[in-house]
Every structure is written in C-alpha cells, then in structure tokens.
Motif scaffolding. Structure first.
Motif, PDB file in Angstrom:
ATOM      1  N   GLN A 195      94.685  46.683 -19.583  1.00 41.22           N
ATOM      2  CA  GLN A 195      94.720  48.053 -20.094  1.00 41.22           C
ATOM      3  C   GLN A 195      94.225  49.121 -19.111  1.00 41.22           C
ATOM      4  O   GLN A 195      94.284  50.303 -19.436  1.00 41.22           O
ATOM      5  CB  GLN A 195      93.869  48.146 -21.373  1.00 41.22           C
ATOM      6  N   ILE A 196      93.749  48.736 -17.938  1.00 42.03           N
ATOM      7  CA  ILE A 196      93.100  49.706 -17.050  1.00 42.03           C
ATOM      8  C   ILE A 196      93.959  50.026 -15.831  1.00 42.03           C
ATOM      9  O   ILE A 196      94.504  49.133 -15.175  1.00 42.03           O
ATOM     10  CB  ILE A 196      91.720  49.185 -16.592  1.00 42.03           C
ATOM     11  N   ASN A 220      90.336  41.917 -13.506  1.00 43.65           N
ATOM     12  CA  ASN A 220      90.909  41.111 -14.599  1.00 43.65           C
ATOM     13  C   ASN A 220      91.602  41.981 -15.643  1.00 43.65           C
ATOM     14  O   ASN A 220      92.550  41.543 -16.297  1.00 43.65           O
ATOM     15  CB  ASN A 220      89.810  40.293 -15.277  1.00 43.65           C
ATOM     16  N   ASN A 221      91.122  43.215 -15.799  1.00 45.05           N
ATOM     17  CA  ASN A 221      91.638  44.090 -16.854  1.00 45.05           C
ATOM     18  C   ASN A 221      92.711  45.073 -16.380  1.00 45.05           C
ATOM     19  O   ASN A 221      93.176  45.896 -17.181  1.00 45.05           O
ATOM     20  CB  ASN A 221      90.481  44.875 -17.485  1.00 45.05           C
ATOM     21  N   MET A 222      93.093  44.993 -15.119  1.00 55.96           N
ATOM     22  CA  MET A 222      94.080  45.942 -14.609  1.00 55.96           C
ATOM     23  C   MET A 222      95.432  45.753 -15.276  1.00 55.96           C
ATOM     24  O   MET A 222      95.905  44.629 -15.461  1.00 55.96           O
ATOM     25  CB  MET A 222      94.235  45.796 -13.089  1.00 55.96           C
ATOM     26  N   ALA A 223      96.053  46.879 -15.601  1.00 54.14           N
ATOM     27  CA  ALA A 223      97.395  46.839 -16.173  1.00 54.14           C
ATOM     28  C   ALA A 223      98.457  46.657 -15.094  1.00 54.14           C
ATOM     29  O   ALA A 223      99.569  46.219 -15.383  1.00 54.14           O
ATOM     30  CB  ALA A 223      97.666  48.136 -16.945  1.00 54.14           C
ATOM     31  N   ARG A 224      98.094  46.989 -13.864  1.00 54.36           N
ATOM     32  CA  ARG A 224      99.005  46.889 -12.723  1.00 54.36           C
ATOM     33  C   ARG A 224      98.159  46.875 -11.458  1.00 54.36           C
ATOM     34  O   ARG A 224      96.972  47.199 -11.487  1.00 54.36           O
ATOM     35  CB  ARG A 224      99.964  48.080 -12.694  1.00 54.36           C
ATOM     36  N   ALA A 225      98.772  46.521 -10.346  1.00 58.47           N
ATOM     37  CA  ALA A 225      98.074  46.614  -9.066  1.00 58.47           C
ATOM     38  C   ALA A 225      97.792  48.083  -8.767  1.00 58.47           C
ATOM     39  O   ALA A 225      98.580  48.961  -9.134  1.00 58.47           O
ATOM     40  CB  ALA A 225      98.923  46.003  -7.960  1.00 58.47           C
TER      41      ALA A 225
END
Length: 353
Positions: free
Chosen positions: A166-167, A202-207
């Motif tokens: 989500q981030i 771990n919480n990234m929505a994309r690079a």
C-alpha cells in the motif's frame, strides 16, 4: 540585486519584485551603508527571494549578486577543483547536503551572537558551519477512503504488515528519505531503523520511482493508499496551475506522525546558508544571515517556497498554515548528517532501491 544563472545550469532570470522590496526597506532599522558586494550561490530560488535580496540591498547599500548553481558544482569548489573565486554565501537545501558540504570544507565557521540568539539550536550547526532559515517536514499522505487517520500515529506504523502493498515512496538515493531514516537511527538506534526500512520495503506498492508529487498522485489514482512526501509538494500541487495535480492533491489527507504525549514530533529537515571558505566579502555574508533572522526577511524567504519559518513569531504562508499545527521534532539537524552513512548502509541491506 543582479541575478545570473550559473554556467553549469542555464536559466531564465527570475522575476524581480522591486516594488515590494522598496516598501520593505523601511521596515528594517537604519544601518551604516557599505558600498560593497555580496555574491550568493544558491541551489534553490523562488520569486519572493528577489525581493528579499533587494530589501537587504536597500537597507545596507550592499549589491547582491545571485547565481543558481548545482550542488555538485559547490562540492567541486570545496574540493579545490573548478574554483569559484567570488563566492561568499551558499544556500543549500537539506541537512544531508549541508553535511556533505561541511565534510568537504565548503564553509567558514561563523560566530554570531545574533544568529545564536534568534535561531533555534535545532537549525544551527554546533560549530557554526551553517545556519538554517527554513524547515520542511516529511509526513504521510493517505487515501481517507481506505485508511483511517488513527492508523498512522507514528512512522513505525508504516512498517506494519497490515499496509502490505500500500505504500509509495521515492528512491533511497533521495536525500529527503536519507534524512528521515537518519532521524530514526538518531532516535531509535540502528536495529530499529533497519526493521522500519525493511517494513517499508515489504509494504511498497511498487518499486520506488519519481518525485514526491508522483507519490501523492499515486495515492489519488489508486496505485497505493499511502505516500511519504514533504509537506510543501502537496501545497504546490494545490496552488499550482496544473488542474490534474490540484485534483490529485484534493483527494488525499495528511497525517503528521509522532504527535502523542511523549512522542518526538514529525521529522523536520532544513534549508541552510553558510559563509563559503575564502569568501571575499565574509562580513557581508554574515550580515545577510543576521538580516535573515528579521521577521520581514523570514516571511519573504518562506512566502512561495512554502517552508516553515524558524524565527519565533513568524507565521508560515497561509497555504501552509491551512495544513494544521503539529509538534515538530527538535533533533539538531546536523545529527542527520552524522547518521547518513548508517542510513545508506541500511538502505543497501534491506534492498530499498
């Protein structure tokens, strides 16, 4: 005031605001006229800064010459390569860059009772290498349809597994992120900072990609629910002429972390100035920084940069005030640079691109 773009970065001269400067001239106490010069090299410039330099000239009789310059060019000068012989004062954004410039020997240490008395300790280098005149906070923007405000009470919340996928956030090469992680190292230690950074990855929505505006826009278009960004990017999106960016900014809400009792306050970064080593007009450079501690000068400095002023009693621009009041972290900004290497090592270990 004469503005010239530095040869390394051709640019259109900034708009002059001479009328405003002439009106402000009477707001400052009369001082002896010094028919001399001040050469300012800046990596940031806004329209209201023209009036700021003009007001200083009106007050003192000192002719201010301004050149926009890339930060890397200042480091070349500090290293003894490609010298800038007339350089008096450098204006640098971000505590990380100020630290790097200090490490290279760019600045001449300055002792000034006026600066020490009027500027908070948190925005002054302990040895007088540089002084901060504006602050920005790195905060959280979120989609209020999917995230509740009470879910983000501290930066650590962003690393919670409930926000997996989500981030949106910029690259680890961005100095704003480096400063934020360095602040976590300073407050919580290396182990906790690494756990936080790993949680963000771990919480990234994309690079990571793009700048802070791109992260905010990504929340608006549904790519992610949460973005980490500096406050003023949101203000500029709201105030700018781009209808698409304004619409995106209107869709997100802002959260200032670390606001509870006993918490440290939202992370703050700094815009600083320092007298350059070997400055031919050193006294004029110090005098300008002292002038920057006056209320009218502070107001001009932050008027359209949308930074927070650092002098007591000076209000931010109306658009910044509209974001709301919050508790600020009072960590001395120079400490961010002291933890920079550790922060970058953490970024490398956790795979934050």
């Amino acid at each position: 005031m004469r503005y010239e773009a530095a040869p390394v970065k051709p640019s259109t001269p900034f708009r002059r605001l001479s009328c405003l400067a002439l009106c402000l001239g009477s707001a400052f106490a009369t001082a002896p006229v010094l028919a001399d010069a001040l050469n300012v090299y800046t990596i940031r410039h806004h329209d209201s800064h023209d009036a700021l330099y003009d007001a200083f000239s009106e007050r003192t009789g000192i002719d201010v010459n301004v050149q926009e310059i890339e930060f890397e060019r200042l480091l070349e000068h500090a290293e003894g390569r490609n010298r800038i012989n007339d350089a008096d004062l450098a204006v640098i954004v971000d505590a990380v860059r100020l630290h790097q410039a200090t490490e290279k020997g760019l600045f001449d240490r300055t002792s000034s009772a006026t600066l020490n008395e009027r500027l908070p300790e948190s925005v002054r280098h302990p040895q007088g290498e540089w002084f901060g005149f504006g602050q920005r906070t790195r905060v959280v923007f979120y989609d209020p349809r999917d995230v509740q405000a009470d879910e983000i009470r501290e930066y650590a919340d962003l690393a919670d597994p409930r926000f997996e996928g989500q981030i949106c956030v910029r690259s680890s090469s961005n100095t704003y992120n480096q400063a934020l992680l360095a602040s976590i190292v300073a407050h919580e230690g290396e182990e906790a900072a690494e756990a936080w950074a790993q949680g963000i990855v771990n919480n990234m929505a994309r690079a990571p990609e793009g700048g802070d505006r791109d992260q905010i826009s990504a929340v608006a278009d549904g790519t992610c629910n949460i973005a980490i960004a500096n406050h003023y990017y949101h203000v500029r999106m709201m105030k700018g002429g781009d209808a698409e960016q304004r619409a995106a900014a209107e869709q997100v809400a802002i959260a200032f972390p670390e606001q509870g009792e006993g918490q440290r306050g939202a992370h703050m970064n700094v815009v600083g100035m320092g007298v350059m080593a070997g400055a031919p007009h050193r006294d004029n450079a110090v005098r300008f920084m002292e002038f920057m501690t006056t209320a009218p000068a502070q107001q001009l400095f932050v008027q359209d940069s949308y930074d927070y002023p650092v002098v007591a009693g000076v209000a931010p621009a109306d658009a910044v005030t509209a974001l709301g009041t919050f508790k600020k972290d009072t960590l001395v900004a120079s400490e961010l640079g002291e933890h920079l290497q550790t922060a970058n090592e953490i970024f490398e270990r956790v795979g934050w691109q």
